[in-house]
Design a protein around this motif. Structure first.
Motif, mmCIF file in Angstrom:
data_model
loop_
_atom_site.group_PDB
_atom_site.id
_atom_site.type_symbol
_atom_site.label_atom_id
_atom_site.label_comp_id
_atom_site.label_asym_id
_atom_site.label_seq_id
_atom_site.Cartn_x
_atom_site.Cartn_y
_atom_site.Cartn_z
ATOM 1 N N HIS A 93 74.803 23.861 119.771
ATOM 2 C CA HIS A 93 73.703 24.723 119.329
ATOM 3 C C HIS A 93 73.376 24.414 117.868
ATOM 4 C CE1 HIS A 93 77.304 26.899 118.023
ATOM 5 N NE2 HIS A 93 76.558 27.385 117.056
ATOM 6 N N ALA A 94 72.198 24.861 117.435
ATOM 7 C CA ALA A 94 71.780 24.663 116.046
ATOM 8 C C ALA A 94 72.610 25.556 115.134
ATOM 9 C CB ALA A 94 70.298 24.997 115.886
ATOM 10 N N TRP A 95 72.873 25.063 113.916
ATOM 11 C CA TRP A 95 73.465 25.916 112.891
ATOM 12 C C TRP A 95 72.497 25.931 111.718
ATOM 13 C CZ3 TRP A 95 75.343 24.445 107.969
ATOM 14 C CH2 TRP A 95 75.398 23.069 107.718
ATOM 15 N N HIS A 96 72.553 26.992 110.923
ATOM 16 C CA HIS A 96 71.574 27.201 109.856
ATOM 17 C C HIS A 96 72.253 27.284 108.498
ATOM 18 C CE1 HIS A 96 69.611 28.479 113.535
ATOM 19 N NE2 HIS A 96 68.463 28.201 112.944
ATOM 20 N N SER A 97 71.541 26.817 107.507
ATOM 21 C CA SER A 97 71.987 26.912 106.114
ATOM 22 C C SER A 97 70.741 27.078 105.260
ATOM 23 C CB SER A 97 72.745 25.640 105.716
ATOM 24 O OG SER A 97 73.187 25.723 104.385
ATOM 25 N N GLY A 98 70.756 28.047 104.381
ATOM 26 C CA GLY A 98 69.595 28.281 103.529
ATOM 27 C C GLY A 98 68.359 28.662 104.318
ATOM 28 N N GLY A 99 68.537 29.312 105.460
ATOM 29 C CA GLY A 99 67.400 29.755 106.262
ATOM 30 C C GLY A 99 66.730 28.664 107.083
ATOM 31 N N GLN A 100 67.355 27.475 107.147
ATOM 32 C CA GLN A 100 66.774 26.362 107.905
ATOM 33 C C GLN A 100 67.790 25.811 108.891
ATOM 34 O OE1 GLN A 100 65.586 23.370 105.113
ATOM 35 N NE2 GLN A 100 63.794 24.492 104.427
ATOM 36 N N VAL A 101 67.288 25.179 109.943
ATOM 37 C CA VAL A 101 68.198 24.460 110.834
ATOM 38 C C VAL A 101 68.793 23.314 110.023
ATOM 39 C CG1 VAL A 101 68.384 23.010 112.897
ATOM 40 C CG2 VAL A 101 66.962 25.069 112.937
ATOM 41 N N ALA A 102 70.119 23.301 109.928
ATOM 42 C CA ALA A 102 70.808 22.312 109.104
ATOM 43 C C ALA A 102 71.446 21.208 109.944
ATOM 44 C CB ALA A 102 71.870 23.004 108.257
ATOM 45 N N GLY A 103 71.472 21.405 111.259
ATOM 46 C CA GLY A 103 72.078 20.435 112.157
ATOM 47 C C GLY A 103 72.480 21.124 113.442
ATOM 48 N N TYR A 104 73.427 20.498 114.142
ATOM 49 C CA TYR A 104 73.911 21.048 115.408
ATOM 50 C C TYR A 104 75.431 21.029 115.402
ATOM 51 C CZ TYR A 104 69.146 21.009 116.903
ATOM 52 O OH TYR A 104 67.800 21.279 116.992
ATOM 53 N N THR A 105 76.025 21.895 116.204
ATOM 54 C CA THR A 105 77.474 21.980 116.236
ATOM 55 C C THR A 105 77.960 22.316 117.632
ATOM 56 O OG1 THR A 105 79.427 23.018 115.223
ATOM 57 C CG2 THR A 105 77.496 24.426 115.551
ATOM 58 N N VAL A 106 79.177 21.919 117.910
ATOM 59 C CA VAL A 106 79.856 22.266 119.158
ATOM 60 C C VAL A 106 81.322 22.497 118.802
ATOM 61 C CG1 VAL A 106 80.252 19.826 119.746
ATOM 62 C CG2 VAL A 106 80.324 21.559 121.553
ATOM 63 N N LEU A 107 81.914 23.495 119.439
ATOM 64 C CA LEU A 107 83.325 23.813 119.196
ATOM 65 C C LEU A 107 84.138 23.451 120.422
ATOM 66 C CD1 LEU A 107 85.516 25.099 117.389
ATOM 67 C CD2 LEU A 107 84.942 27.300 118.456
#
Length: 145
Positions: A93-107
């Motif tokens: 899923h997308a992750w956000h930083s500073g109110g923007q999509v910053a990339g994607y992540t999976v755990l």
């Protein structure tokens, strides 16, 4: 000035005063030719195996990859991570930083993979705010990706 060369940063990290450089050919030339092509997957498998047998210790690895890199591509990183065969705990899923999509992540079990938009393989150099955000979340054991 490179942050790692600041005396206050070195004192906070409890390291001896030294001068850090982005690249070091002395280190690069110190690798044997046999080491260059070795797969790291067996090392990761051994780490996960050790984590299962160590009572009370959880292993939580973080692997991040800039998605704008032709040298160390995100696709190659994804291939070896998925090749580890770890169970997925939290879907891609997308992750956000500073109110923007910053990339994607999976755990995965024991490992989080994070991509960073607009970064190469030296993520802290090209996307320092996003890198700092990732490290803060990781060090605080936050699952808020």
């Amino acid at each position: 000035e490179y942050m790692g060369n600041r005396h206050d940063v070195q004192a906070a990290l409890h390291v001896h005063r030294t001068s850090w450089h982005d690249c070091n050919n002395t280190v690069a030339h110190g690798w044997s030719a046999a080491d260059w092509g070795q797969a790291m997957m067996p090392v990761y498998h051994a780490l996960f195996k050790e984590a299962r047998t160590a009572k009370g210790y959880g292993l939580h690895l973080l692997v991040y990859s800039g998605d704008d890199d032709s040298v160390c591509s995100t696709l190659d990183t994804q291939q070896w991570i998925w090749g580890l065969g770890r169970p997925i705990v939290q879907d891609w899923h997308a992750w956000h930083s500073g109110g923007q999509v910053a990339g994607y992540t999976v755990l995965f079990e024991g490992l989080r993979f994070v991509t960073v938009h607009g970064a190469g393989h030296m993520v802290p150099a090209t996307q320092p705010a996003r890198a700092f955000d990732i490290f803060q979340r990781y060090l605080n054991h936050s699952d808020s990706f």
